[in-house]
Design a protein around this motif. Structure first.
Motif, mmCIF file in Angstrom:
data_model
loop_
_atom_site.group_PDB
_atom_site.id
_atom_site.type_symbol
_atom_site.label_atom_id
_atom_site.label_comp_id
_atom_site.label_asym_id
_atom_site.label_seq_id
_atom_site.Cartn_x
_atom_site.Cartn_y
_atom_site.Cartn_z
ATOM 1 N N PRO A 1 0.801 -1.237 0.000
ATOM 2 C CA PRO A 1 0.000 0.000 0.000
ATOM 3 C C PRO A 1 0.827 1.278 0.000
ATOM 4 O O PRO A 1 0.435 2.270 -0.629
ATOM 5 C CB PRO A 1 -0.833 -0.126 1.280
ATOM 6 N N ASN A 2 1.963 1.286 0.693
ATOM 7 C CA ASN A 2 2.794 2.498 0.716
ATOM 8 C C ASN A 2 3.398 2.779 -0.653
ATOM 9 O O ASN A 2 3.494 3.930 -1.088
ATOM 10 C CB ASN A 2 3.897 2.356 1.760
ATOM 11 N N ILE A 3 3.810 1.719 -1.344
ATOM 12 C CA ILE A 3 4.344 1.881 -2.694
ATOM 13 C C ILE A 3 3.232 2.280 -3.652
ATOM 14 O O ILE A 3 3.413 3.158 -4.502
ATOM 15 C CB ILE A 3 5.035 0.581 -3.149
ATOM 16 N N ALA A 4 2.058 1.656 -3.498
ATOM 17 C CA ALA A 4 0.922 1.989 -4.360
ATOM 18 C C ALA A 4 0.523 3.450 -4.198
ATOM 19 O O ALA A 4 0.161 4.121 -5.168
ATOM 20 C CB ALA A 4 -0.259 1.079 -4.042
ATOM 21 N N ARG A 5 0.576 3.956 -2.981
ATOM 22 C CA ARG A 5 0.219 5.360 -2.734
ATOM 23 C C ARG A 5 1.117 6.297 -3.533
ATOM 24 O O ARG A 5 0.634 7.238 -4.174
ATOM 25 C CB ARG A 5 0.353 5.662 -1.235
ATOM 26 N N VAL A 6 2.414 6.035 -3.522
ATOM 27 C CA VAL A 6 3.351 6.890 -4.258
ATOM 28 C C VAL A 6 3.148 6.748 -5.761
ATOM 29 O O VAL A 6 3.104 7.743 -6.499
ATOM 30 C CB VAL A 6 4.807 6.549 -3.865
ATOM 31 N N PHE A 7 2.997 5.507 -6.242
ATOM 32 C CA PHE A 7 2.819 5.277 -7.675
ATOM 33 C C PHE A 7 1.511 5.920 -8.147
ATOM 34 O O PHE A 7 1.443 6.481 -9.250
ATOM 35 C CB PHE A 7 2.827 3.779 -7.963
ATOM 36 N N ALA A 8 0.471 5.860 -7.325
ATOM 37 C CA ALA A 8 -0.810 6.463 -7.710
ATOM 38 C C ALA A 8 -0.678 7.973 -7.859
ATOM 39 O O ALA A 8 -1.185 8.561 -8.820
ATOM 40 C CB ALA A 8 -1.880 6.129 -6.683
ATOM 41 N N ARG A 9 -0.024 8.616 -6.909
ATOM 42 C CA ARG A 9 0.152 10.063 -7.007
ATOM 43 C C ARG A 9 1.017 10.414 -8.214
ATOM 44 O O ARG A 9 0.742 11.393 -8.927
ATOM 45 C CB ARG A 9 0.773 10.618 -5.719
ATOM 46 N N THR A 10 2.054 9.627 -8.445
ATOM 47 C CA THR A 10 2.906 9.849 -9.612
ATOM 48 C C THR A 10 2.105 9.735 -10.901
ATOM 49 O O THR A 10 2.271 10.527 -11.834
ATOM 50 C CB THR A 10 4.066 8.833 -9.622
ATOM 51 N N THR A 11 1.218 8.754 -10.937
ATOM 52 C CA THR A 11 0.420 8.492 -12.136
ATOM 53 C C THR A 11 -0.650 9.558 -12.356
ATOM 54 O O THR A 11 -0.714 10.205 -13.410
ATOM 55 C CB THR A 11 -0.252 7.108 -12.025
ATOM 56 N N PHE A 12 -1.499 9.746 -11.369
ATOM 57 C CA PHE A 12 -2.713 10.540 -11.575
ATOM 58 C C PHE A 12 -2.497 12.049 -11.489
ATOM 59 O O PHE A 12 -3.354 12.818 -11.919
ATOM 60 C CB PHE A 12 -3.798 10.098 -10.592
ATOM 61 N N LEU A 13 -1.349 12.472 -10.959
ATOM 62 C CA LEU A 13 -1.063 13.912 -10.890
ATOM 63 C C LEU A 13 -0.077 14.363 -11.959
ATOM 64 O O LEU A 13 0.248 15.545 -12.046
ATOM 65 C CB LEU A 13 -0.515 14.270 -9.497
ATOM 66 N N ALA A 14 0.396 13.435 -12.785
ATOM 67 C CA ALA A 14 1.384 13.788 -13.811
ATOM 68 C C ALA A 14 0.746 14.594 -14.938
ATOM 69 O O ALA A 14 -0.439 14.443 -15.243
ATOM 70 C CB ALA A 14 2.015 12.515 -14.383
ATOM 71 N N ASP A 15 1.554 15.438 -15.540
ATOM 72 C CA ASP A 15 1.156 16.144 -16.761
ATOM 73 C C ASP A 15 2.315 16.015 -17.744
ATOM 74 O O ASP A 15 3.310 16.724 -17.648
ATOM 75 C CB ASP A 15 0.856 17.615 -16.481
#
Length: 267
Positions: A183-197
């Motif tokens: 979950p801690n890794i998923a949290r970072v990957f999710a923010r990296t993914t969904f906030l990227a431009d």
């Protein structure tokens, strides 16, 4: 650290065949290519791997500061390319990995013969003159829900992302994939993914590019495919007769066929 162990690298297919690298998206691992990879391996040298923090990668190599941006994932791709001395490579990136491929090709263009962007999205949040499919509030709520209860979020979201409610086993497979991620890794990957431009990165593409979108996809609507197509001069846009965000599982024959035709004739 040995790159092949770190990223659980597997190579299948004929030694002399053109290299095709299959890169998974958020919450996934190389297993999601299991229906496509053997078909491609009949003709191509197929390279499979897990990003650090995913699948059977060496999780001890994960560092938040590296993987808080897509550059860190591009670093994994290029490390593997160097280790295997890959040239004339066709890179296939699913979802967020499509933009990872764009960035990788910009950093070391001599290694890449072509890109296949499978249900890509350079930005998930709507902007003026751009439809990414989500409002800023949507993404804030998605990330808050994920961070509060990752397993519950996975059980709810994975079937929606997969689509195909008439084939619940596909949603269950994606749920299980999500739930295997720390979950801690998923949290970072999710923010990296969904906030990227990554929209500006599309202008750097200098190799033949195939964009594969699905007829219905709640994560990457067709307006996004059209945007990517127009942003990459000379690219081809193909709409698969598939629904959901994981056509390598829901429509593997069409997905493998489109990739193979491009790798054979399009580059």
């Amino acid at each position: 650290m040995d790159v092949r162990s770190r990223n659980n690298v597997r190579v299948i297919g004929p030694e002399g065949g053109r290299a095709v690298m299959l890169a998974h998206g958020f919450g996934c691992d190389q297993n999601l290519w299991r229906l496509v990879a053997p078909v491609l391996a009949e003709e191509f040298r197929v390279v499979l791997f897990d990003y650090v923090g995913s699948g059977r990668s060496d999780v001890s190599a994960w560092r938040e500061e590296r993987y808080a941006t897509l550059d860190g994932y591009a670093g994994d791709v290029l490390d593997i390319c160097r280790d295997l001395d890959l040239r004339d490579l066709v890179f296939v990136g699913h979802s967020v990995s499509a933009m990872v491929g764009v960035m990788s090709a910009a950093r070391e263009p001599g290694r890449f013969a072509g890109l296949v962007l499978l249900v890509p999205s350079p930005r998930y949040i709507d902007d003026e003159g751009y439809r990414g499919g989500f409002s800023e509030q949507d993404i804030d709520e998605l990330l808050a829900s994920l961070e509060a209860n990752y397993l519950g979020w996975s059980a709810t979201m994975a079937p929606l992302i997969m689509g195909n409610p008439d084939r619940p086993e596909l949603g269950e497979e994606l749920t299980n994939s999500f739930c295997r991620t720390d979950p801690n890794i998923a949290r970072v990957f999710a923010r990296t993914t969904f906030l990227a431009d990554s929209r500006a990165d599309l202008a750097t593409v200098r190799v033949p590019t195939l964009i594969l979108e699905c007829a219905e996809d709640m994560i990457a609507p067709r307006e996004v495919g059209a945007y990517v197509h127009h942003a990459i001069p000379g690219s081809r846009l193909v709409t698969l007769a598939a629904t959901g965000h994981c056509p390598q599982l829901s429509a593997p024959e069409a997905t493998a066929g489109a990739i193979a035709a491009f790798a054979r004739e399009g580059v």
